[in-house]
Design a protein around this motif. Structure first.
Motif, PDB file in Angstrom:
ATOM      1  N   HIS A   1      -7.521   8.909  -0.265  1.00  0.00           N
ATOM      2  CA  HIS A   1      -6.402   8.659  -1.181  1.00  0.00           C
ATOM      3  C   HIS A   1      -6.481   9.493  -2.457  1.00  0.00           C
ATOM      4  CE1 HIS A   1      -6.370   4.896   1.270  1.00  0.00           C
ATOM      5  NE2 HIS A   1      -5.071   5.146   1.244  1.00  0.00           N
TER       6      HIS A   1
ATOM      7  N   HIS B   1       1.607   8.576   3.474  1.00  0.00           N
ATOM      8  CA  HIS B   1       2.234   7.844   2.358  1.00  0.00           C
ATOM      9  C   HIS B   1       3.526   8.500   1.891  1.00  0.00           C
ATOM     10  CE1 HIS B   1      -0.829   4.823   1.037  1.00  0.00           C
ATOM     11  NE2 HIS B   1      -1.603   5.563   1.806  1.00  0.00           N
TER      12      HIS B   1
ATOM     13  N   HIS C   1      -3.785  12.291   4.822  1.00  0.00           N
ATOM     14  CA  HIS C   1      -3.415  10.891   4.585  1.00  0.00           C
ATOM     15  C   HIS C   1      -2.241  10.791   3.604  1.00  0.00           C
ATOM     16  CE1 HIS C   1      -3.859   6.628   4.957  1.00  0.00           C
ATOM     17  NE2 HIS C   1      -3.900   6.482   3.639  1.00  0.00           N
TER      18      HIS C   1
ATOM     19  N   HIS D   1       0.836  -1.208   0.000  1.00  0.00           N
ATOM     20  CA  HIS D   1       0.000   0.000   0.000  1.00  0.00           C
ATOM     21  C   HIS D   1       0.870   1.259   0.000  1.00  0.00           C
ATOM     22  CE1 HIS D   1      -3.568   2.363   0.668  1.00  0.00           C
ATOM     23  NE2 HIS D   1      -3.163   2.796   1.838  1.00  0.00           N
TER      24      HIS D   1
HETATM   25 ZN   LIG Z   1      -3.455   4.769   2.575  1.00  0.00          ZN
END
Ligand SMILES: [Zn+2]
Ligand SMILES: [Zn+2]
Length: 279
Positions: free
Chosen positions: A184, A208, A204, A129
């Motif tokens: 996302h 990442h 978010h 992910h």
């Molecule tokens: Zn994520």
């Protein structure tokens, strides 16, 4: 496996593609970064695999609950509240109650997600992910195993703790849908003051980020204040849209790299096992 599972898979696919088309319009208008169509098509393929696993895992969870005759400790039955003559109670039935249900799940998810970053084996699977370089709605898939790992570590414990009745489940699903699907998205869309409550896309995206200063930040799925509460929040500045991905592995290009992510090199291991760096 019940025959309705096939219908559930088709329903989940259709919902996913609908959300995808809607969010692609938002992404085209307010993109955080330019992205390629090729990565998006690959992402759609892996996402559909991951969603199929999610439906099967959900069936498995329900089967396990029935098999063990497992019942939740608490049951939130608000069917009565939304039929109350008091408009305040009705309003609470539609808003506060479903949000409370999501909060219980999100606290559990927060703990599960911290574990994924701490335990090397879990990190290796979760790294799929995190390896995504062009983060967007279609490119938000997890490793195939993730939904099954959630059964003992998240879904069953939360289901044992409490349950909600219809129609709150549908309201919760809609609420989770709006924030969860946006998380996302490749977009500069911000939530204004609501960012202190809910996870906005930029929040978010930091989770990442490829930059070390962002590692082990912003674990929550829905409520950003959980990260504030546990000291792991990093609210990005107005123009803070870091590159995403991992510096030791590219995002999956085929089934092998999707199913068998490499172990992190020794130098990278602290990312999976160290506590969150201080601000
Ligand atoms: Zn994520
Ligand atoms: Zn993570």
């Amino acid at each position: 496996m019940r025959p309705e599972v096939f219908g559930n898979v088709v329903g989940v696919f259709a919902t996913f593609v609908m959300w995808g088309l809607l969010l692609t319009i938002i992404e085209l208008k307010f993109a955080a970064e330019p992205q390629s169509m090729r990565s998006r098509v690959r992402g759609l393929f892996f996402s559909l695999l991951s969603l199929t696993a999610a439906v099967v895992a959900s069936e498995l969870t329900q089967w396990l609950m029935r098999l063990g005759d497992l019942r939740p400790l608490f049951s939130i039955d608000l069917a009565q509240t939304i039929h109350s003559p008091n408009p305040l109670i009705v309003a609470a039935g539609y808003t506060v109650a479903p949000l409370a249900g999501i909060l219980v799940y999100d606290v559990g998810y927060y703990g599960f997600h911290r574990l994924q970053h701490k335990v090397p084996f879990l990190w290796r699977l979760h790294s799929v992910h995190h390896s995504i370089e062009e983060l967007n709605f279609f490119n938000s898939y997890h490793h195939l195993s993730e939904n099954f790992l959630r059964i003992p570590l998240l879904t069953v414990p939360v289901n044992l703790l409490f349950a909600v009745s219809e129609p709150q489940v549908a309201i919760m699903a809609a609420m989770v849908g709006v924030v969860g699907q946006l998380a996302h998205a490749n977009t500069r869309l911000r939530f204004g003051p609501f960012k202190w409550l809910f996870v906005e896309p930029a929040f978010h995206r930091v989770h990442h980020s490829i930059e070390e200063r962002h590692w082990n930040r912003n674990f929550a799925f829905y409520f950003s204040f959980l990260d504030t509460l546990f000291g792991t929040a990093h609210h990005p500045g107005p123009d803070e849209y870091p590159k995403t991905g991992l510096d030791y592995v590219r995002e999956p290009r085929g089934m092998w790299s999707y199913l068998c992510p490499p172990p992190p090199p020794h130098a990278e291991a602290p990312r999976a096992v160290s506590p969150a760096p201080s601000r």
